[in-house]
Scaffold this motif. Structure first.
Motif, mmCIF file in Angstrom:
data_model
loop_
_atom_site.group_PDB
_atom_site.id
_atom_site.type_symbol
_atom_site.label_atom_id
_atom_site.label_comp_id
_atom_site.label_asym_id
_atom_site.label_seq_id
_atom_site.Cartn_x
_atom_site.Cartn_y
_atom_site.Cartn_z
ATOM 1 N N PRO A 58 0.805 -1.232 0.000
ATOM 2 C CA PRO A 58 0.000 0.000 0.000
ATOM 3 C C PRO A 58 0.831 1.271 0.000
ATOM 4 O O PRO A 58 0.308 2.350 -0.293
ATOM 5 N N ASP A 59 2.124 1.150 0.324
ATOM 6 C CA ASP A 59 2.984 2.325 0.340
ATOM 7 C C ASP A 59 3.638 2.596 -1.008
ATOM 8 O O ASP A 59 4.386 3.571 -1.149
ATOM 9 N N LEU A 60 3.369 1.733 -1.976
ATOM 10 C CA LEU A 60 3.929 1.913 -3.314
ATOM 11 C C LEU A 60 2.807 2.198 -4.310
ATOM 12 O O LEU A 60 1.722 1.630 -4.201
ATOM 13 N N PRO A 61 3.061 3.053 -5.298
ATOM 14 C CA PRO A 61 2.037 3.307 -6.314
ATOM 15 C C PRO A 61 1.836 2.081 -7.197
ATOM 16 O O PRO A 61 2.779 1.324 -7.453
ATOM 17 N N ALA A 62 0.610 1.879 -7.630
ATOM 18 C CA ALA A 62 0.339 0.786 -8.551
ATOM 19 C C ALA A 62 0.952 1.116 -9.901
ATOM 20 O O ALA A 62 0.808 2.236 -10.397
ATOM 21 N N PRO A 63 1.658 0.174 -10.526
ATOM 22 C CA PRO A 63 2.255 0.448 -11.835
ATOM 23 C C PRO A 63 1.179 0.642 -12.893
ATOM 24 O O PRO A 63 0.066 0.103 -12.782
ATOM 25 N N ALA A 64 1.512 1.398 -13.919
ATOM 26 C CA ALA A 64 0.535 1.699 -14.974
ATOM 27 C C ALA A 64 0.034 0.431 -15.651
ATOM 28 O O ALA A 64 -1.129 0.368 -16.080
ATOM 29 N N HIS A 65 0.885 -0.577 -15.752
ATOM 30 C CA HIS A 65 0.492 -1.814 -16.439
ATOM 31 C C HIS A 65 -0.153 -2.810 -15.493
ATOM 32 O O HIS A 65 -0.474 -3.937 -15.884
ATOM 33 N N GLY A 66 -0.360 -2.428 -14.228
ATOM 34 C CA GLY A 66 -0.980 -3.319 -13.259
ATOM 35 C C GLY A 66 0.039 -4.200 -12.565
ATOM 36 O O GLY A 66 1.135 -4.437 -13.069
ATOM 37 N N ARG A 67 -0.328 -4.697 -11.387
ATOM 38 C CA ARG A 67 0.565 -5.583 -10.639
ATOM 39 C C ARG A 67 0.572 -6.975 -11.273
ATOM 40 O O ARG A 67 -0.373 -7.359 -11.952
ATOM 41 N N PRO A 68 1.641 -7.748 -11.040
ATOM 42 C CA PRO A 68 1.739 -9.063 -11.677
ATOM 43 C C PRO A 68 0.715 -10.058 -11.133
ATOM 44 O O PRO A 68 0.130 -9.859 -10.059
ATOM 45 N N LEU A 69 0.512 -11.125 -11.899
ATOM 46 C CA LEU A 69 -0.337 -12.256 -11.509
ATOM 47 C C LEU A 69 -1.794 -11.877 -11.305
ATOM 48 O O LEU A 69 -2.540 -12.579 -10.626
ATOM 49 N N GLY A 70 -2.205 -10.763 -11.906
ATOM 50 C CA GLY A 70 -3.607 -10.346 -11.792
ATOM 51 C C GLY A 70 -4.013 -9.980 -10.384
ATOM 52 O O GLY A 70 -5.199 -10.036 -10.036
ATOM 53 N N ILE A 71 -3.035 -9.574 -9.558
ATOM 54 C CA ILE A 71 -3.316 -9.275 -8.155
ATOM 55 C C ILE A 71 -4.376 -8.201 -8.002
ATOM 56 O O ILE A 71 -5.224 -8.263 -7.105
ATOM 57 N N ASP A 72 -4.368 -7.208 -8.877
ATOM 58 C CA ASP A 72 -5.327 -6.105 -8.758
ATOM 59 C C ASP A 72 -6.767 -6.571 -8.948
ATOM 60 O O ASP A 72 -7.701 -5.889 -8.503
ATOM 61 N N ASP A 73 -6.956 -7.711 -9.594
ATOM 62 C CA ASP A 73 -8.311 -8.202 -9.859
ATOM 63 C C ASP A 73 -8.732 -9.317 -8.910
ATOM 64 O O ASP A 73 -9.859 -9.806 -8.995
ATOM 65 N N LEU A 74 -7.846 -9.720 -8.009
ATOM 66 C CA LEU A 74 -8.185 -10.803 -7.090
ATOM 67 C C LEU A 74 -9.219 -10.356 -6.061
ATOM 68 O O LEU A 74 -9.184 -9.224 -5.571
#
Length: 208
Positions: A58-74
Motif C-alpha cells: 500500500p505504500d507503493l504506487p500501482a504500476p501503470a500496467h498493473g501488478r503481476p499475476l492479476g493481483i489487482d483483480d483478485l
C-alpha cells in the motif's frame, strides 16, 4: 526441480495473518518490488525450494500496467503459479520452444538480500497465453549459491504440487519438454488450477 510456489493475495497483511494461523509458524518478510508495486513474505521449504506470498504494497504506487499475476483483480487469495529451477536456462528454453512451448526472452535479475548478500538469477516466463493458467512454470537459473529464502522461516515442507487443466496431454507434453514431468502431478479439470499440500507445524495444509 521446483524452485518456489507463489501464492497471490489482494491484501498482503490479512493474507499472511491467515497463513500464519494455518501453518503454525510466522512467515518471514521478504522484500519490496518498487517497479511492481508489491511486497512478499517467504518460507524455506528445504532443498532450495520455497513458498512465496505476494501482494500489493500500500505504500507503493500501482504500476501503470498493473501488478503481476492479476493481483489487482483478485477477490481472494489463490495459488497463482510456480517456478522451476534449471541448470541451463538457455538450453531448456530452446528445447521447450522446439516442442511448441514458447517463452519470453531470458532476463537477468538481481537484488541484495536483507543481510546484504547479493542474489543474482536469470529467468524466463512463458510467452503470453503459454502459461495455460499458471500450470506451466516460469524458469529460474540461480547465478549465486545464496537464494531468496535461505534465511526465512523453517519447519515447512512441500508434500505435493498438483496442476489441473482441461488438456492434460498438452500440459504433460510441455512439462516433459522442460524435463519437469516428475515434479508435479497432472489432473484433468474443467479449468486450470494449482493445488499444493504443505507439511507444517500445524499439520498438513492444502492451498489452491
Amino acid at each position: 526441480m521446483i524452485d518456489h510456489i507463489l501464492y497471490a493475495t489482494p491484501d498482503l497483511e490479512s493474507g499472511v495473518d491467515d497463513l500464519n494461523r494455518r501453518f503454525g509458524v510466522r512467515l518471514s518478510p521478504g522484500g519490496r518490488h518498487l517497479e511492481l508495486g508489491t511486497r512478499n513474505y517467504l518460507a524455506d521449504l528445504g532443498d532450495r525450494t520455497y513458498f512465496e506470498v505476494l501482494g500489493p504494497d500500500p505504500d507503493l504506487p500501482a504500476p501503470a500496467h498493473g501488478r503481476p499475476l492479476g493481483i489487482d483483480d483478485l477477490t481472494e487469495p489463490r495459488l497463482s503459479t510456480w517456478a522451476a529451477r534449471v541448470d541451463d536456462l538457455d538450453e531448456t528454453v530452446r528445447t521447450a520452444v522446439a516442442n511448441g512451448c514458447r517463452f519470453d526472452p531470458v532476463v537477468a535479475m538481481s537484488r541484495d538480500r536483507g543481510d546484504g548478500v547479493h542474489l543474482a538469477w536469470r529467468a524466463a516466463a512463458p510467452a503470453e497465453g503459454q502459461g495455460f493458467g499458471g500450470v506451466i512454470p516460469f524458469l529460474v537459473q540461480w547465478e549465486t549459491d545464496a537464494y531468496a529464502a535461505e534465511l526465512s522461516t523453517k519447519g515447512m515442507h512441500l508434500v505435493s504440487l498438483v496442476v489441473s487443466h482441461p488438456d492434460t496431454e498438452m500440459v504433460r507434453g510441455h512439462l516433459a519438454s522442460l524435463d519437469l514431468a516428475d515434479c508435479v502431478a497432472v489432473r484433468q479439470a474443467a479449468k486450470p488450477s494449482l493445488q499444493a499440500t504443505l507439511r507444517t507445524p500445524a499439520g498438513e495444509v492444502t492451498l489452491g
